[in-house]
Write a protein that holds these residues in place. Structure first.
Motif, PDB file in Angstrom:
ATOM      1  N   GLY A   1       5.783   4.928   0.993  1.00  0.00           N
ATOM      2  CA  GLY A   1       5.035   4.824   1.866  1.00  0.00           C
ATOM      3  C   GLY A   1       4.091   5.572   2.103  1.00  0.00           C
ATOM      4  N   GLY A   2       2.713   5.098   2.733  1.00  0.00           N
ATOM      5  CA  GLY A   2       1.340   5.886   2.674  1.00  0.00           C
ATOM      6  C   GLY A   2       0.348   5.203   1.828  1.00  0.00           C
ATOM      7  N   ASN A   3      -0.741   4.998   2.314  1.00  0.00           N
ATOM      8  CA  ASN A   3      -2.184   4.394   1.757  1.00  0.00           C
ATOM      9  C   ASN A   3      -2.361   5.095   0.435  1.00  0.00           C
ATOM     10  OD1 ASN A   3      -1.823   2.551   3.495  1.00  0.00           O
ATOM     11  ND2 ASN A   3      -3.547   3.055   4.692  1.00  0.00           N
ATOM     12  N   SER A   4      -2.391   6.504   0.556  1.00  0.00           N
ATOM     13  CA  SER A   4      -2.985   7.524  -0.488  1.00  0.00           C
ATOM     14  C   SER A   4      -2.337   7.408  -1.820  1.00  0.00           C
ATOM     15  CB  SER A   4      -2.975   8.842   0.164  1.00  0.00           C
ATOM     16  OG  SER A   4      -1.606   9.450  -0.202  1.00  0.00           O
ATOM     17  N   LEU A   5      -1.125   6.806  -1.885  1.00  0.00           N
ATOM     18  CA  LEU A   5      -0.560   6.644  -3.286  1.00  0.00           C
ATOM     19  C   LEU A   5      -0.903   5.521  -3.978  1.00  0.00           C
ATOM     20  CD1 LEU A   5       3.144   7.741  -2.225  1.00  0.00           C
ATOM     21  CD2 LEU A   5       1.733   8.879  -3.914  1.00  0.00           C
ATOM     22  N   ILE A   6      -1.511   4.474  -3.339  1.00  0.00           N
ATOM     23  CA  ILE A   6      -1.747   3.188  -3.898  1.00  0.00           C
ATOM     24  C   ILE A   6      -2.434   3.145  -5.195  1.00  0.00           C
ATOM     25  CG2 ILE A   6      -2.707   1.005  -3.591  1.00  0.00           C
ATOM     26  CD1 ILE A   6       0.023   1.429  -2.018  1.00  0.00           C
ATOM     27  N   ASP A   7      -3.516   3.944  -5.432  1.00  0.00           N
ATOM     28  CA  ASP A   7      -4.531   4.109  -6.477  1.00  0.00           C
ATOM     29  C   ASP A   7      -3.539   4.685  -7.704  1.00  0.00           C
ATOM     30  OD1 ASP A   7      -6.784   2.935  -5.548  1.00  0.00           O
ATOM     31  OD2 ASP A   7      -7.147   4.552  -4.535  1.00  0.00           O
ATOM     32  N   ALA A   8      -2.856   5.702  -7.228  1.00  0.00           N
ATOM     33  CA  ALA A   8      -2.161   6.356  -8.433  1.00  0.00           C
ATOM     34  C   ALA A   8      -1.037   5.550  -8.755  1.00  0.00           C
ATOM     35  CB  ALA A   8      -1.453   7.563  -7.779  1.00  0.00           C
ATOM     36  N   LEU A   9      -0.220   4.732  -7.906  1.00  0.00           N
ATOM     37  CA  LEU A   9       0.886   3.777  -8.294  1.00  0.00           C
ATOM     38  C   LEU A   9       0.114   2.547  -9.251  1.00  0.00           C
ATOM     39  CD1 LEU A   9       2.559   3.182  -4.798  1.00  0.00           C
ATOM     40  CD2 LEU A   9       3.610   4.343  -6.983  1.00  0.00           C
ATOM     41  N   ALA A  10      -1.035   2.328  -8.843  1.00  0.00           N
ATOM     42  CA  ALA A  10      -1.765   1.028  -9.688  1.00  0.00           C
ATOM     43  C   ALA A  10      -2.043   1.528 -11.226  1.00  0.00           C
ATOM     44  CB  ALA A  10      -3.084   0.695  -9.011  1.00  0.00           C
TER      45      ALA A  10
ATOM     46  N   ASP B   1       4.246  -6.318   3.706  1.00  0.00           N
ATOM     47  CA  ASP B   1       3.015  -6.320   4.477  1.00  0.00           C
ATOM     48  C   ASP B   1       3.009  -7.171   5.489  1.00  0.00           C
ATOM     49  OD1 ASP B   1       1.094  -4.325   3.856  1.00  0.00           O
ATOM     50  OD2 ASP B   1       0.275  -5.345   2.182  1.00  0.00           O
ATOM     51  N   TRP B   2       2.174  -6.688   6.492  1.00  0.00           N
ATOM     52  CA  TRP B   2       2.080  -7.413   7.920  1.00  0.00           C
ATOM     53  C   TRP B   2       0.530  -7.279   8.122  1.00  0.00           C
ATOM     54  CZ3 TRP B   2       5.293  -3.432   6.829  1.00  0.00           C
ATOM     55  CH2 TRP B   2       4.927  -2.108   7.359  1.00  0.00           C
ATOM     56  N   THR B   3       0.186  -7.918   9.076  1.00  0.00           N
ATOM     57  CA  THR B   3      -1.211  -8.041   9.840  1.00  0.00           C
ATOM     58  C   THR B   3      -1.377  -6.606  10.416  1.00  0.00           C
ATOM     59  OG1 THR B   3      -1.078 -10.247  10.207  1.00  0.00           O
ATOM     60  CG2 THR B   3      -2.631  -8.784  11.478  1.00  0.00           C
ATOM     61  N   GLY B   4      -2.228  -5.886   9.779  1.00  0.00           N
ATOM     62  CA  GLY B   4      -2.557  -4.588  10.393  1.00  0.00           C
ATOM     63  C   GLY B   4      -2.275  -3.391   9.410  1.00  0.00           C
ATOM     64  N   ALA B   5      -1.818  -3.924   8.167  1.00  0.00           N
ATOM     65  CA  ALA B   5      -1.307  -3.048   6.842  1.00  0.00           C
ATOM     66  C   ALA B   5      -2.059  -3.745   5.979  1.00  0.00           C
ATOM     67  CB  ALA B   5       0.140  -3.002   6.816  1.00  0.00           C
ATOM     68  N   SER B   6      -1.568  -3.676   4.707  1.00  0.00           N
ATOM     69  CA  SER B   6      -2.076  -4.328   3.426  1.00  0.00           C
ATOM     70  C   SER B   6      -3.194  -3.457   2.746  1.00  0.00           C
ATOM     71  CB  SER B   6      -2.606  -5.868   3.892  1.00  0.00           C
ATOM     72  OG  SER B   6      -3.758  -5.791   4.753  1.00  0.00           O
ATOM     73  N   PHE B   7      -3.293  -2.229   2.912  1.00  0.00           N
ATOM     74  CA  PHE B   7      -4.359  -1.337   2.046  1.00  0.00           C
ATOM     75  C   PHE B   7      -3.827  -1.758   0.743  1.00  0.00           C
ATOM     76  CE2 PHE B   7      -5.383   2.479  -0.081  1.00  0.00           C
ATOM     77  CZ  PHE B   7      -6.718   2.685   0.217  1.00  0.00           C
ATOM     78  N   ARG B   8      -4.876  -2.028  -0.266  1.00  0.00           N
ATOM     79  CA  ARG B   8      -4.900  -2.266  -1.424  1.00  0.00           C
ATOM     80  C   ARG B   8      -5.519  -1.257  -2.419  1.00  0.00           C
ATOM     81  NH1 ARG B   8      -6.604  -7.789  -3.266  1.00  0.00           N
ATOM     82  NH2 ARG B   8      -8.831  -7.330  -2.161  1.00  0.00           N
ATOM     83  N   GLY B   9      -6.090   0.071  -2.010  1.00  0.00           N
ATOM     84  CA  GLY B   9      -6.609   0.938  -2.741  1.00  0.00           C
ATOM     85  C   GLY B   9      -8.114   1.029  -2.389  1.00  0.00           C
ATOM     86  N   GLU B  10      -8.705   2.077  -3.019  1.00  0.00           N
ATOM     87  CA  GLU B  10      -9.967   2.260  -2.570  1.00  0.00           C
ATOM     88  C   GLU B  10     -10.949   1.633  -2.895  1.00  0.00           C
ATOM     89  OE1 GLU B  10     -10.962   4.819  -0.448  1.00  0.00           O
ATOM     90  OE2 GLU B  10      -8.854   5.519  -0.221  1.00  0.00           O
ATOM     91  N   GLY B  11     -11.761   1.014  -2.367  1.00  0.00           N
ATOM     92  CA  GLY B  11     -12.955   0.153  -2.658  1.00  0.00           C
ATOM     93  C   GLY B  11     -12.365  -1.321  -2.649  1.00  0.00           C
ATOM     94  N   LEU B  12     -11.291  -1.458  -2.396  1.00  0.00           N
ATOM     95  CA  LEU B  12     -10.776  -2.704  -2.215  1.00  0.00           C
ATOM     96  C   LEU B  12     -10.505  -3.253  -0.540  1.00  0.00           C
ATOM     97  CD1 LEU B  12      -8.111  -2.771  -5.184  1.00  0.00           C
ATOM     98  CD2 LEU B  12     -10.567  -3.798  -5.198  1.00  0.00           C
ATOM     99  N   GLY B  13     -10.726  -4.397  -0.253  1.00  0.00           N
ATOM    100  CA  GLY B  13     -10.723  -4.950   0.968  1.00  0.00           C
ATOM    101  C   GLY B  13      -9.075  -5.398   1.134  1.00  0.00           C
ATOM    102  N   ALA B  14      -8.691  -4.971   2.524  1.00  0.00           N
ATOM    103  CA  ALA B  14      -7.447  -5.257   2.867  1.00  0.00           C
ATOM    104  C   ALA B  14      -7.245  -6.625   2.971  1.00  0.00           C
ATOM    105  CB  ALA B  14      -6.847  -4.242   4.024  1.00  0.00           C
ATOM    106  N   ALA B  15      -6.079  -7.225   3.199  1.00  0.00           N
ATOM    107  CA  ALA B  15      -5.672  -8.446   3.655  1.00  0.00           C
ATOM    108  C   ALA B  15      -5.928  -8.841   5.184  1.00  0.00           C
ATOM    109  CB  ALA B  15      -4.465  -9.111   3.261  1.00  0.00           C
ATOM    110  N   SER B  16      -5.892  -7.787   5.881  1.00  0.00           N
ATOM    111  CA  SER B  16      -6.287  -7.672   7.277  1.00  0.00           C
ATOM    112  C   SER B  16      -6.771  -6.276   7.991  1.00  0.00           C
ATOM    113  CB  SER B  16      -4.770  -7.903   8.181  1.00  0.00           C
ATOM    114  OG  SER B  16      -3.738  -6.851   7.860  1.00  0.00           O
ATOM    115  N   ALA B  17      -7.290  -6.168   9.054  1.00  0.00           N
ATOM    116  CA  ALA B  17      -7.881  -4.950   9.413  1.00  0.00           C
ATOM    117  C   ALA B  17      -6.507  -3.928   9.700  1.00  0.00           C
ATOM    118  CB  ALA B  17      -8.546  -5.049  10.801  1.00  0.00           C
TER     119      ALA B  17
ATOM    120  N   ALA C   1      -3.242  -4.084  -5.802  1.00  0.00           N
ATOM    121  CA  ALA C   1      -4.243  -5.359  -6.031  1.00  0.00           C
ATOM    122  C   ALA C   1      -3.766  -6.310  -7.260  1.00  0.00           C
ATOM    123  CB  ALA C   1      -5.592  -4.917  -6.100  1.00  0.00           C
ATOM    124  N   GLU C   2      -3.150  -5.763  -8.099  1.00  0.00           N
ATOM    125  CA  GLU C   2      -2.591  -6.553  -9.445  1.00  0.00           C
ATOM    126  C   GLU C   2      -1.289  -5.825  -9.679  1.00  0.00           C
ATOM    127  OE1 GLU C   2      -5.359  -6.601 -12.421  1.00  0.00           O
ATOM    128  OE2 GLU C   2      -7.088  -7.804 -11.211  1.00  0.00           O
TER     129      GLU C   2
END
Length: 219
Positions: free
Chosen positions: A131-140, A169-185, A159-160
């Protein structure tokens, strides 16, 4: 009973309780039976066409409610952030673990994201829930090199993703990593206890049924 005998009796009782408690703690270094789903997926969870890798599916609301994990599933909750969404997700995971008889451990990656992920993998769990957006780039960066480890990402996504990373995910979540657009705000208010609980149950149900490497959208 004299005070000396009473003290000895209390000490013996305390030691017995300690032994009983330690006996309940499982040794994760030892192999155990792989977790299996208990119950069945409801109508609308599985799409009519087999989802392709990295696909997003929209399971019907509540179609995961009747699925539980077999008792003793080894799960690591991996977090790095101290924000409200991460706290809500973490509590949802703890509640799920209690209700399913899962063996839950928690690992913090706050000091170093890569080291935290490695520490979680070193526990040898059946599933690592993050849980938490800051882990996404490291997980990738880490997950493609450890395809034998299963990850469940809640409230964000890669992202991949490789086949060992499932996201909810759900509307209001979906962070995909730094520099990448999310699927929703991004909206912290959407990380409610109810939605977080649904995300855990839906995600674990997918993993237990071998539906991995995809994104489940649970609006």
């Amino acid at each position: 009973m004299g005070s000396r005998h009473l003290a000895a009796s209390c000490l013996a009782t305390g030691l017995l309780c300690a032994l009983l408690l330690s006996g309940c703690a499982s040794d994760w270094s030892q192999p155990h039976e792989a977790p299996t789903p208990v119950g069945t997926l409801g109508a609308g969870f599985v799409p009519t066409a087999t989802p392709s890798p990295e696909a997003t599916i929209l399971p019907a609301s509540g179609s995961w409610d009747d699925v539980r994990a077999s008792p003793g599933m080894r799960v690591v909750l991996l977090t790095a952030d101290a924000d409200a969404p991460t706290a809500t997700i973490s509590e949802a995971v703890r509640t799920w673990a209690r209700e399913n008889g899962a063996d839950l451990r928690e690992v913090s990656a706050a000091d170093d994201h890569i080291d935290g992920i490695v520490a979680a993998m070193d526990e040898n769990p059946d599933l690592i829930v993050t849980g938490g957006n800051s882990l996404i780039d490291a997980l990738a960066a880490v997950t493609p090199n450890h395809l034998d480890r299963q990850f469940l990402v809640l409230g964000a996504e890669l992202a991949e993703p490789t086949h060992n990373v499932t996201a909810v995910d759900w509307t209001g979540a979906s962070f995909r990593g730094e520099g990448l657009g999310a699927a929703s705000a991004y909206d912290e208010a959407t990380f409610t206890p109810e939605r977080s609980a649904a995300a855990v149950r839906a995600g674990v149900a997918a993993v237990l049924h071998g539906m991995t490497g995809i994104v489940l959208w649970i609006d």
